[in-house]
Design an enzyme around this catalytic site. Sequence first.
Site, PDB file in Angstrom:
ATOM      1  N   HIS A  86      80.675  16.147  50.979  1.00 51.63           N
ATOM      2  CA  HIS A  86      79.455  16.274  51.779  1.00 51.63           C
ATOM      3  C   HIS A  86      78.241  16.275  50.856  1.00 51.63           C
ATOM      4  O   HIS A  86      77.579  15.253  50.702  1.00 51.63           O
ATOM      5  CB  HIS A  86      79.531  17.551  52.625  1.00 51.63           C
ATOM      6  CG  HIS A  86      78.343  17.756  53.502  1.00 51.63           C
ATOM      7  ND1 HIS A  86      77.695  18.965  53.605  1.00 51.63           N
ATOM      8  CD2 HIS A  86      77.688  16.915  54.306  1.00 51.63           C
ATOM      9  CE1 HIS A  86      76.703  18.841  54.452  1.00 51.63           C
ATOM     10  NE2 HIS A  86      76.661  17.603  54.886  1.00 51.63           N
ATOM     11  N   CYS A 109      79.814  25.948  51.693  1.00 54.71           N
ATOM     12  CA  CYS A 109      78.410  25.534  51.867  1.00 54.71           C
ATOM     13  C   CYS A 109      78.134  25.134  53.309  1.00 54.71           C
ATOM     14  O   CYS A 109      77.219  25.637  53.935  1.00 54.71           O
ATOM     15  CB  CYS A 109      78.076  24.373  50.942  1.00 54.71           C
ATOM     16  SG  CYS A 109      77.998  24.877  49.225  1.00 54.71           S
ATOM     17  N   HIS A 110      78.901  24.206  53.827  1.00 54.95           N
ATOM     18  CA  HIS A 110      78.628  23.719  55.174  1.00 54.95           C
ATOM     19  C   HIS A 110      79.892  23.666  56.027  1.00 54.95           C
ATOM     20  O   HIS A 110      79.938  22.969  57.032  1.00 54.95           O
ATOM     21  CB  HIS A 110      77.957  22.343  55.115  1.00 54.95           C
ATOM     22  CG  HIS A 110      76.693  22.360  54.310  1.00 54.95           C
ATOM     23  ND1 HIS A 110      76.602  21.779  53.077  1.00 54.95           N
ATOM     24  CD2 HIS A 110      75.494  22.933  54.532  1.00 54.95           C
ATOM     25  CE1 HIS A 110      75.389  21.990  52.587  1.00 54.95           C
ATOM     26  NE2 HIS A 110      74.692  22.686  53.443  1.00 54.95           N
ATOM     27  N   GLY A 111      80.945  24.383  55.589  1.00 56.53           N
ATOM     28  CA  GLY A 111      82.112  24.582  56.436  1.00 56.53           C
ATOM     29  C   GLY A 111      83.039  23.389  56.606  1.00 56.53           C
ATOM     30  O   GLY A 111      83.458  23.094  57.717  1.00 56.53           O
TER      31      GLY A 111
END
Lengths: 182, 426
Positions: free
Chosen positions: A122, A146-148
């Site tokens: 990502h 960080c963003h799952g």
Amino acid sequence: MTADNAHSPSEDGSTRRDFLYLTAAAFGAVGAGSVAWPFINQMNPAADTLAMSTTEVDLGPIEVGQSITVMWRGKPVFIRHRTPEEIAEAEAVDVSSLRDKETDKQRAEKPAWLVTVGVCTHLGCVPLGQKTGDAKGEYGGWFCPCHGSHYDTSGRIRKGPAPKNLAVPPYTFTTDTTIKIG
Amino acid sequence: MASGPRQKFDNPVIEWVDSRLPIFTLMNKEYGVFPTPRNFNYFWNFGAIAMVMLVTMIVTGITLAMHYNTSTAGAFDSVERIMRDVNSGWLIRYLHMNGASFFFIAVYIHIFRGMYYGSYKKPRELLWMLGVLIFLLMMATAFMGYVLPWGQMSFWGATVITNLFSAIPLVGDSIVTFLWGGFSVDNPTLTRFFALHYLLPFVIVGVVFLHVWALHVTGSNNPLGIDVKGPQDTLPFHPYYTMKDMFGILVFLIVYVAFVFFMPNALGHPDNYIPANPMVTPAHIVPEWYFLPFYAILRAITFDIGIPFTDIVFIEAKLGGVLAMFGSIAMLFILPFLDTHPIRSATFRPWYRIALFGFVVVFLILGVCGSKPAEGFWVPLSQLCTLLYFAFFVVAIPFFNKKEPVAELPPSIHQAVLTSQPVAAE
């Protein structure tokens, strides 16, 4: 050749002076480009950086179920000695249901050893799941805080924003228990 | 630049220089007697304030560079040494660190001023575009400067932002390797960022020169947005606006030094006091506050753009985010050509005024979204605000061009200023 010749137009209206302008401009452009290139190319990886671009790893001491992290080109590389259950889980997945369609066989040269670059596809964070106490995500592989993003036991993206599976670096088995990455 | 006969100076030394290089004549023409609209309000201070901040950043930056060590092994420690051992090092570093924030505050207000009073409109389009270019250069400079202390946020901010370029089709990965000078953010990256961080402020100075030059060709806009019609509408720049600018600068500097002395780390992130570690990602990566709205736009595009219900994708989510982020600044760049309404100042454009306040609110909400983790309701909120951000430029402004009534303007600046009724209020 007289001065008149240089200025008198030929049949299509161009003069010898036009030709001189064009060739002078072309030489100037080629010259400027040749001088500019070294100043642009110096930004690319230097010889010593390239020389550091392979890493050898001894897999001998890694027990089944254990993971280690090594540095390769300044990035973490995850090496997991997978358990038979983890391998079975990774192989049982229906490939057509995946976001980035890859079979486990394409990703692991020897099923026991999974080697991936430990950088979330990502935005470049390092996922958790290497240490025993870490969150491994819903699919038993890795979890990026960080963003799952959730990765499975083959390092494939299963849930979350990441677009691709964890990258598999180029590597070769130099002996049965040693690999050379890069 | 001087044309026509030069006026003699009484001082013989000044006269000797000026007759050979008319620099005193130039300064007097551009900053002494320069005719300036008489109705400026305090919004017109922020150009001068931004200039003061630029000089502050260059002076503090050059002095910091005398003690900074450009290597991954030494950078963090050299910054801590500046803080603890170098004489007044703590002060110079805090001035530089907070100076970046206050430079951006001044510039954001300056941009808002331009948008509110229509300063970007004909004949000042190029002046405005040079300003947007300065803003872009500032963003590049600030980003690279933030990497230099080599803390966790430095490293991971640099990683995330340089990784954006990998979204470019085909050549993305080669470009990222080129930017890094290696295969990750590392020593070669830090060294080139330092070189460019030192260079770009001087490029900014050059573009500021062009910006001011263009300003002195057209003359300043003013709160009424109407043209200067004669000498009765203007005042000489000195002493009227040198004094007013000086007052504004001093008020601004008081707030700035209050931060430097009493809360120097309020605008920073504590994680940047942890040395960079390529093996451990901080739980939550955020850029500096002045990038947050653009960071929110970047993260708002979480979906691929392609043909629905098929696997065909034209623009991957990551590339979409990058395009949206750069597009948001491109909108500012082309604003003079989007807005063709004949009236400049929002004072006489109630529709545009409401939309502009809405735009500011959306921009601030985007800033909050950018500071939060990209999950839960922050994601749809960022997406909605991103949509509204672009709608302001490509829907609202073209609509106003066609439909917003053209109000009657005051006949001249001096008449509007000298009549007792507040003309500008309605």
